[in-house]
Scaffold this active site. Structure first.
Site, PDB file in Angstrom:
ATOM      1  N   TRP A  92      -7.577  10.155  16.453  1.00 12.10           N
ATOM      2  CA  TRP A  92      -6.123  10.342  16.232  1.00 12.10           C
ATOM      3  C   TRP A  92      -5.849  11.418  15.332  1.00 12.10           C
ATOM      4  O   TRP A  92      -4.521  12.104  15.411  1.00 12.10           O
ATOM      5  CB  TRP A  92      -5.520   9.296  15.756  1.00 12.10           C
ATOM      6  CG  TRP A  92      -5.796   8.546  14.363  1.00 12.10           C
ATOM      7  CD1 TRP A  92      -6.818   7.759  14.191  1.00 12.10           C
ATOM      8  CD2 TRP A  92      -5.307   9.155  13.142  1.00 12.10           C
ATOM      9  NE1 TRP A  92      -6.934   7.623  12.647  1.00 12.10           N
ATOM     10  CE2 TRP A  92      -6.048   8.561  12.041  1.00 12.10           C
ATOM     11  CE3 TRP A  92      -3.990   9.690  12.767  1.00 12.10           C
ATOM     12  CZ2 TRP A  92      -5.682   8.388  10.600  1.00 12.10           C
ATOM     13  CZ3 TRP A  92      -3.874   9.671  11.154  1.00 12.10           C
ATOM     14  CH2 TRP A  92      -4.679   9.091  10.250  1.00 12.10           C
ATOM     15  N   ARG A 131      10.726   4.982  18.872  1.00 12.95           N
ATOM     16  CA  ARG A 131       9.618   4.001  18.495  1.00 12.95           C
ATOM     17  C   ARG A 131      10.564   3.037  18.000  1.00 12.95           C
ATOM     18  O   ARG A 131      10.139   1.778  17.743  1.00 12.95           O
ATOM     19  CB  ARG A 131       8.815   4.749  17.254  1.00 12.95           C
ATOM     20  CG  ARG A 131       7.800   4.106  16.932  1.00 12.95           C
ATOM     21  CD  ARG A 131       6.862   5.067  16.129  1.00 12.95           C
ATOM     22  NE  ARG A 131       5.861   4.346  15.093  1.00 12.95           N
ATOM     23  CZ  ARG A 131       5.714   4.531  14.027  1.00 12.95           C
ATOM     24  NH1 ARG A 131       5.998   5.637  13.582  1.00 12.95           N
ATOM     25  NH2 ARG A 131       4.801   3.879  13.451  1.00 12.95           N
ATOM     26  N   GLU A 160      -2.352  10.519   3.332  1.00 11.77           N
ATOM     27  CA  GLU A 160      -3.717  10.614   4.081  1.00 11.77           C
ATOM     28  C   GLU A 160      -3.566  12.172   4.489  1.00 11.77           C
ATOM     29  O   GLU A 160      -2.521  12.624   5.044  1.00 11.77           O
ATOM     30  CB  GLU A 160      -3.581   9.872   5.381  1.00 11.77           C
ATOM     31  CG  GLU A 160      -3.678   8.505   5.216  1.00 11.77           C
ATOM     32  CD  GLU A 160      -3.753   7.646   6.364  1.00 11.77           C
ATOM     33  OE1 GLU A 160      -4.579   6.760   6.537  1.00 11.77           O
ATOM     34  OE2 GLU A 160      -2.770   7.894   7.239  1.00 11.77           O
ATOM     35  N   GLN A 190       0.116  12.798   5.812  1.00 15.60           N
ATOM     36  CA  GLN A 190       0.893  11.767   6.266  1.00 15.60           C
ATOM     37  C   GLN A 190       0.831  10.824   5.067  1.00 15.60           C
ATOM     38  O   GLN A 190      -0.228  10.642   4.347  1.00 15.60           O
ATOM     39  CB  GLN A 190       0.226  11.086   7.500  1.00 15.60           C
ATOM     40  CG  GLN A 190       0.580   9.831   7.846  1.00 15.60           C
ATOM     41  CD  GLN A 190       0.197   9.483   9.099  1.00 15.60           C
ATOM     42  OE1 GLN A 190       0.499  10.005  10.281  1.00 15.60           O
ATOM     43  NE2 GLN A 190      -0.363   8.156   9.105  1.00 15.60           N
ATOM     44  N   GLU A 203       0.923  -1.022  -0.095  1.00 13.96           N
ATOM     45  CA  GLU A 203      -0.029  -0.007   0.113  1.00 13.96           C
ATOM     46  C   GLU A 203       0.872   1.143   0.088  1.00 13.96           C
ATOM     47  O   GLU A 203       1.867   1.392   0.623  1.00 13.96           O
ATOM     48  CB  GLU A 203      -0.965  -0.095   1.213  1.00 13.96           C
ATOM     49  CG  GLU A 203      -1.844   0.899   1.315  1.00 13.96           C
ATOM     50  CD  GLU A 203      -2.928   0.747   2.407  1.00 13.96           C
ATOM     51  OE1 GLU A 203      -3.430  -0.235   3.032  1.00 13.96           O
ATOM     52  OE2 GLU A 203      -3.185   1.784   3.064  1.00 13.96           O
ATOM     53  N   GLY A 257      -3.233  15.158  17.362  1.00  8.96           N
ATOM     54  CA  GLY A 257      -3.086  13.876  18.283  1.00  8.96           C
ATOM     55  C   GLY A 257      -4.350  13.366  18.725  1.00  8.96           C
ATOM     56  O   GLY A 257      -4.339  12.661  19.630  1.00  8.96           O
ATOM     57  N   ASP A 266       0.247   5.398   0.687  1.00  7.86           N
ATOM     58  CA  ASP A 266      -0.785   6.117   1.230  1.00  7.86           C
ATOM     59  C   ASP A 266      -0.556   7.719   1.125  1.00  7.86           C
ATOM     60  O   ASP A 266       0.700   8.055   1.630  1.00  7.86           O
ATOM     61  CB  ASP A 266      -1.130   5.813   2.628  1.00  7.86           C
ATOM     62  CG  ASP A 266      -1.745   4.586   3.033  1.00  7.86           C
ATOM     63  OD1 ASP A 266      -2.707   4.254   2.284  1.00  7.86           O
ATOM     64  OD2 ASP A 266      -1.376   4.010   3.825  1.00  7.86           O
TER      65      ASP A 266
HETATM   66  C1  LIG Z   1      -3.096  21.436  13.080  1.00 11.48           C
HETATM   67  O1  LIG Z   1      -2.841  22.901  13.486  1.00 11.48           O
HETATM   68  C2  LIG Z   1      -1.782  22.580  14.857  1.00 11.48           C
HETATM   69  C3  LIG Z   1      -1.453  24.162  15.148  1.00 11.48           C
HETATM   70  O2  LIG Z   1      -1.269  25.012  14.138  1.00 11.48           O
HETATM   71  C4  LIG Z   1      -0.665  22.048  14.169  1.00 11.48           C
HETATM   72  O3  LIG Z   1       0.330  21.881  15.371  1.00 11.48           O
HETATM   73  C5  LIG Z   1      -1.063  20.648  13.492  1.00 11.48           C
HETATM   74  O4  LIG Z   1       0.199  20.093  13.073  1.00 11.48           O
HETATM   75  C6  LIG Z   1      -2.011  20.773  12.649  1.00 11.48           C
HETATM   76  N1  LIG Z   1      -2.328  19.520  12.129  1.00 11.48           N
HETATM   77  C7  LIG Z   1      -2.889  18.682  12.648  1.00 11.48           C
HETATM   78  C8  LIG Z   1      -3.478  17.423  11.785  1.00 11.48           C
HETATM   79  O5  LIG Z   1      -3.140  18.382  13.715  1.00 11.48           O
END
Ligand SMILES: *[C@@H]1O[C@H](CO)[C@@H](O)[C@H](O)[C@H]1NC(C)=O
Length: 289
Positions: free
Chosen positions: A191, A278, A101, A114, A97, A195, A99
């Site tokens: 996720w 990791r 994302e 990603q 695969e 995060g 990807d």
């Molecule tokens: C979303 O915005 C925050 C603050 O700018 C950043 O740290 C983060 O990497 C961005 N993207 C995601 C998917 O959380």
């Protein structure tokens, strides 16, 4: 008479070659999940996510080597918790695969891209990068190029990741499973955004990613042995048809190498290769040759 005929032939050849490189959605793809959340208008396809469902589509054929491209405009405004994916994958437990994302974010905060590569069922090769433009404002080209020597992830023709064939060092490379081309949108607020701290705000649904410019130029392969053989060796005899196997496609050009260095220096925010917490032992494919 004769000249009319030859003009017709020129026209037929042009139409033929245009058809190979870019096609209508329904020539190449079909809905694979929640067809009522797909909307096809003219040349444009919309994939919708709401609290009842996401949506997805899949190529009608499978391919063994080639290049797939689509133009995507990602969810505008608040896209936190959503993921839009564009990928190629084979079937089965030991699948391969590649990807892309696209991880959504709250209004005004940047998307993250990603990428991941699975070989023989094993992934865990995530990289994350910031784009150098706002991917929700306009369509941009996202491509996966796959030949015997490398898999190249491209954004507007700029390489952002290369997975090279290092079979000589004993590292497996995907080359004997035909892959489909897929895209989908779904809720991943456990996720995806910051995060998992930021959840999907369903009051902003539906979340819509928009597509156009579908292109797949690859070796069609249902998986029958004779087709596998044709796709694996075609590049040795017919490099016009199997252009992705041309020697110049075996590695990045000097210009592309510089582009990739720029992306890695300026845009990359995570690379599994350097995540020693990791992977206390560096993954083998990350070692320099
Ligand atoms: C979303 O915005 C925050 C603050 O700018 C950043 O740290 C983060 O990497 C961005 N993207 C995601 C998917 O959380």
């Amino acid at each position: 008479m004769e000249s009319r005929l030859s003009w017709f032939l020129v026209y037929a050849l042009m139409v033929g070659s245009i058809w190979v490189h870019s096609a209508r959605f329904d020539e190449l793809f079909q809905p694979s999940w929640a067809s009522d959340h797909l909307e096809y208008e003219g040349e444009t396809l919309k994939l919708k996510l709401d609290s009842s469902s996401g949506a997805g589509f899949a190529s009608k054929n499978k391919y063994l080597f080639g290049k797939a491209t689509m133009q995507i405009k990602l969810v505008e405004g608040d896209s936190a918790g959503t993921v839009t994916a564009f990928y190629m994958a084979s079937d089965g437990p030991a699948h391969n695969e590649f990807d892309f994302e696209f991880l959504g974010n709250t209004t005004g905060e940047p998307y993250l891209v990603q990428t991941n590569v699975y070989v023989n069922g094993v992934g865990n090769r995530e990289q994350r990068l910031n784009l150098w433009f706002d991917p929700t404002k306009d369509f941009h080209y996202y491509s996966l190029l796959w030949n015997h020597q490398q898999v190249v992830f491209m954004v507007d023709d700029t390489p952002v990741r290369v997975f090279s064939n290092k079979e000589k060092q004993g590292i497996p490379f995907p080359k004997d499973q035909a892959m489909g081309v897929y895209s989908s949108i779904w809720n991943a607020d456990d996720w995806a955004t910051q995060g998992g701290r930021v959840k999907t705000d369903w009051s902003h649904a539906p979340f819509i990613s928009t597509y156009r410019g579908f292109e797949i130029d690859g070796c069609e392969c249902s998986g029958k042995p004779e087709e596998m053989g044709r796709c694996q060796t075609g590049g040795q005899t017919d490099q016009e048809r199997f252009w992705w196997e041309k020697p110049v496609m075996a590695e990045l050009s000097v210009h592309q190498t510089h582009q990739l260095m720029w992306v890695r220096a300026k845009q990359l925010v995570y690379d599994y290769c350097t995540d020693t917490a990791r992977f206390p032992t560096k993954p083998a494919e990350c070692e320099r040759r």
